[in-house]
Write an enzyme that holds these catalytic residues in place. Sequence first.
Site, PDB file in Angstrom:
ATOM      1  N   TYR A  27      -6.455  -8.173  11.999  1.00  0.00           N
ATOM      2  CA  TYR A  27      -5.157  -7.883  12.609  1.00  0.00           C
ATOM      3  C   TYR A  27      -5.265  -8.322  14.060  1.00  0.00           C
ATOM      4  O   TYR A  27      -6.216  -7.942  14.752  1.00  0.00           O
ATOM      5  CB  TYR A  27      -4.864  -6.382  12.556  1.00  0.00           C
ATOM      6  CG  TYR A  27      -4.575  -5.875  11.155  1.00  0.00           C
ATOM      7  CD1 TYR A  27      -3.293  -5.960  10.621  1.00  0.00           C
ATOM      8  CD2 TYR A  27      -5.576  -5.311  10.373  1.00  0.00           C
ATOM      9  CE1 TYR A  27      -3.009  -5.490   9.345  1.00  0.00           C
ATOM     10  CE2 TYR A  27      -5.309  -4.840   9.099  1.00  0.00           C
ATOM     11  CZ  TYR A  27      -4.016  -4.930   8.589  1.00  0.00           C
ATOM     12  OH  TYR A  27      -3.749  -4.469   7.324  1.00  0.00           O
ATOM     13  N   GLU A  35      -5.953  -8.973   4.369  1.00  0.00           N
ATOM     14  CA  GLU A  35      -5.084  -8.233   5.302  1.00  0.00           C
ATOM     15  C   GLU A  35      -5.053  -9.013   6.611  1.00  0.00           C
ATOM     16  O   GLU A  35      -6.102  -9.262   7.215  1.00  0.00           O
ATOM     17  CB  GLU A  35      -5.613  -6.809   5.545  1.00  0.00           C
ATOM     18  CG  GLU A  35      -5.491  -5.920   4.322  1.00  0.00           C
ATOM     19  CD  GLU A  35      -5.871  -4.471   4.580  1.00  0.00           C
ATOM     20  OE1 GLU A  35      -5.719  -4.009   5.731  1.00  0.00           O
ATOM     21  OE2 GLU A  35      -6.325  -3.817   3.627  1.00  0.00           O
ATOM     22  N   GLN A  71       2.073  -5.796   5.938  1.00  0.00           N
ATOM     23  CA  GLN A  71       2.264  -5.585   4.530  1.00  0.00           C
ATOM     24  C   GLN A  71       3.649  -6.106   4.131  1.00  0.00           C
ATOM     25  O   GLN A  71       4.445  -6.457   4.996  1.00  0.00           O
ATOM     26  CB  GLN A  71       2.142  -4.106   4.206  1.00  0.00           C
ATOM     27  CG  GLN A  71       0.762  -3.552   4.584  1.00  0.00           C
ATOM     28  CD  GLN A  71       0.456  -2.188   3.966  1.00  0.00           C
ATOM     29  OE1 GLN A  71       1.223  -1.667   3.165  1.00  0.00           O
ATOM     30  NE2 GLN A  71      -0.663  -1.599   4.351  1.00  0.00           N
ATOM     31  N   GLU A  75       0.855  -1.193   0.000  1.00  0.00           N
ATOM     32  CA  GLU A  75       0.000   0.000   0.000  1.00  0.00           C
ATOM     33  C   GLU A  75       0.889   1.240   0.000  1.00  0.00           C
ATOM     34  O   GLU A  75       2.009   1.219   0.539  1.00  0.00           O
ATOM     35  CB  GLU A  75      -0.889  -0.010   1.251  1.00  0.00           C
ATOM     36  CG  GLU A  75      -1.755   1.235   1.392  1.00  0.00           C
ATOM     37  CD  GLU A  75      -2.832   1.104   2.457  1.00  0.00           C
ATOM     38  OE1 GLU A  75      -2.845   0.108   3.202  1.00  0.00           O
ATOM     39  OE2 GLU A  75      -3.670   2.023   2.542  1.00  0.00           O
ATOM     40  N   ASN A 118     -12.290  -1.411  -0.632  1.00  0.00           N
ATOM     41  CA  ASN A 118     -11.552  -1.952   0.512  1.00  0.00           C
ATOM     42  C   ASN A 118     -12.213  -1.462   1.792  1.00  0.00           C
ATOM     43  O   ASN A 118     -12.533  -0.270   1.904  1.00  0.00           O
ATOM     44  CB  ASN A 118     -10.102  -1.446   0.486  1.00  0.00           C
ATOM     45  CG  ASN A 118      -9.376  -1.706   1.801  1.00  0.00           C
ATOM     46  OD1 ASN A 118      -8.965  -2.830   2.066  1.00  0.00           O
ATOM     47  ND2 ASN A 118      -9.238  -0.680   2.641  1.00  0.00           N
ATOM     48  N   GLU A 119     -12.421  -2.361   2.723  1.00  0.00           N
ATOM     49  CA  GLU A 119     -13.029  -1.988   4.015  1.00  0.00           C
ATOM     50  C   GLU A 119     -14.174  -1.002   3.782  1.00  0.00           C
ATOM     51  O   GLU A 119     -14.182   0.112   4.317  1.00  0.00           O
ATOM     52  CB  GLU A 119     -11.966  -1.441   4.989  1.00  0.00           C
ATOM     53  CG  GLU A 119     -10.922  -2.500   5.321  1.00  0.00           C
ATOM     54  CD  GLU A 119     -10.049  -2.199   6.538  1.00  0.00           C
ATOM     55  OE1 GLU A 119     -10.076  -1.067   7.042  1.00  0.00           O
ATOM     56  OE2 GLU A 119      -9.347  -3.125   6.976  1.00  0.00           O
TER      57      GLU A 119
HETATM   58  O1  AHR Z   1      -2.843  -2.158   6.385  1.00  0.00           O
HETATM   59  C1  AHR Z   1      -3.118  -0.894   6.906  1.00  0.00           C
HETATM   60  C2  AHR Z   1      -4.590  -0.543   6.837  1.00  0.00           C
HETATM   61  O2  AHR Z   1      -5.344  -1.403   7.638  1.00  0.00           O
HETATM   62  C3  AHR Z   1      -5.231  -0.687   5.480  1.00  0.00           C
HETATM   63  O3  AHR Z   1      -5.037   0.430   4.704  1.00  0.00           O
HETATM   64  C4  AHR Z   1      -6.670  -0.836   5.799  1.00  0.00           C
HETATM   65  O4  AHR Z   1      -7.357  -1.605   4.858  1.00  0.00           O
HETATM   66  C5  AHR Z   1      -6.676  -1.454   7.180  1.00  0.00           C
HETATM   67  O5  AHR Z   1      -7.460  -0.734   8.048  1.00  0.00           O
END
Ligand code: AHR
Length: 555
Positions: A306, A359, A409, A74, A233-234
């Site tokens: 995450y 992600e 990432q 990103e 995305n999201e």
């Molecule tokens: O990976 C960082 C961020 O985390 C990404 O831009 C987003 O999709 C998520 O909130």
Amino acid sequence: MLHDTRAVLNSSVVSNVSGVTIARQMLDRRQFLFSSGLALLAPRLSSAASARIEILPDETIGTISPAIYGHFTEHLGGCIYDGLWVGEGSKVPNVGGVRKALIDHLKQIKAPVIRWPGGCFADSYNWRDGVGPRAQRPRHTNFWANNEYLQKAPNGPQKYDPNQFGTNEFARFCKLAGAEPYLAGNVRSLTARDFYEWIEYCNSPRDTTSLARLRSEGGDPEPFNVRYWGVGNESWGCGGNFTPDEYAVEFRRFITWVPEFGMRPSFIASGPNGADYGWTRGFLQKVAEKGSRALQPIWGLAAHYYCGTTGAGVANEFTDAEWYELLRKADRMETLITNHWQAMGEVDHDHRIKLVVDEWGAWHHTDPTIDPSYLWAYFPTMRDALVSGITLDTFNRHAEKVAMANAAQLINNIHTSFLAREDKFTVTPVFHVFSMYAAHQGNTALRAEFSSSRPSSSGGMWGLAGSCSLKGKQAVLTVVNPDIHNPQETEIDIRGARINDCKAIVLAATDIHARNTFDQPNAVQPTTDSNIRTASPLIYRFAPASVTRLDLELA
Ligand code: AHR
């Protein structure tokens, strides 16, 4: 902060459902047999062994899609500028502007697919800004420029994106690395037309359209043949703040007509955050309102998870309790996959749509010794290596459900495999796990049962877990031992087969905080042991706080 909020959100929601699905591999089999009064049936362990793994070759799960070993890039911090892209005139060794060391290492781990340009950045990105002559490309405020940390940084490309790295550069990078490109479209701030014209730009045959000609002027007459297209995305957050119903309407509109050029795009819908099962159900139900055929173009549903951080959020400062805490959080991936899959099946009865975990990773704070331009850059430790092993094993165990996954990432950011700063470069312990686990790609995942005692004071963490896959007579068994202090002497049996030969690759360090840095790039690296006495069952001692791959040749 974004990730802290998420960790809290996830932990509260997940704990509600954690009792719902207990993966079979997670059951302490002996405990179960004893507690259920079946003590006589409990496996007999050789006197020294404290744990047992039984591999069941007849119980196949599915083919492990190589794409679950994918990565994500990103325009965030130092991921693109100075990470991946150094520019053609750079003194840093590069191929057409892309950092050469990165390309070489990606080939080594057989990186199958790379997602770009975001993340949240994707829904602010106009692909037209990143094509055509580089000298004429516009400079725009980056999506992350207002982040409090980045505000402390000088006005570099991380804040004001010069668009030097665009579609052609990304497609070439993927080709050099041997990976397939996965592009995330902008749903929040561009139109459906922009989306399908991006597809036309990438995929229309040489000289057929004006956009093919534009691509050609950028140096690439032949089409890129991009197969994977993310539709936003999201979309529940930075990608438009939609409700599932609103997003479903946008999604249908975006994919209603796109040119195919001999290749049907694999559309990936923006999926849930962590344990938001309501999003999964709501989105699919709304799409299906137009009839179940409306679901057909959806190839994948993108889930993000995450596992966050612990304590003060510093990657290499944690207590023993925080080591286990993060590993337990990583282990929630199992429940998330199983429960989203169940929710998807309520609408998509044949389970045609697969999960795309595009992600994932642990997410600590930016290392205070690193320039703030490199937002969320830090040196991952052994703890992050175990997070990687736990997560990749989970994907393998759910090979029939997860079609793609992308660690967040790739370089200089979050759960990163590489750190780079100008001409300095190092691989991280996360990279080593990817390298070890690449052997699973394309194999058949097998059911395997793990029995072991839990480490003391671990808050209930399991003792051993992992995954197994088979290609021909070669079985690959990957195992995580989270116990900080104790090895696990383990009996390994393959039902109905004998082990002819065994090789071990082990990632372990005496200090659980160990990490690679620019000064010590080889502080953590795997070791190989080819002198293992083969027997049936095999007895193997898994080192404390380790990730291990056993290559088992079957008779
Ligand atoms: O990976 C960082 C961020 O985390 C990404 O831009 C987003 O999709 C998520 O909130």
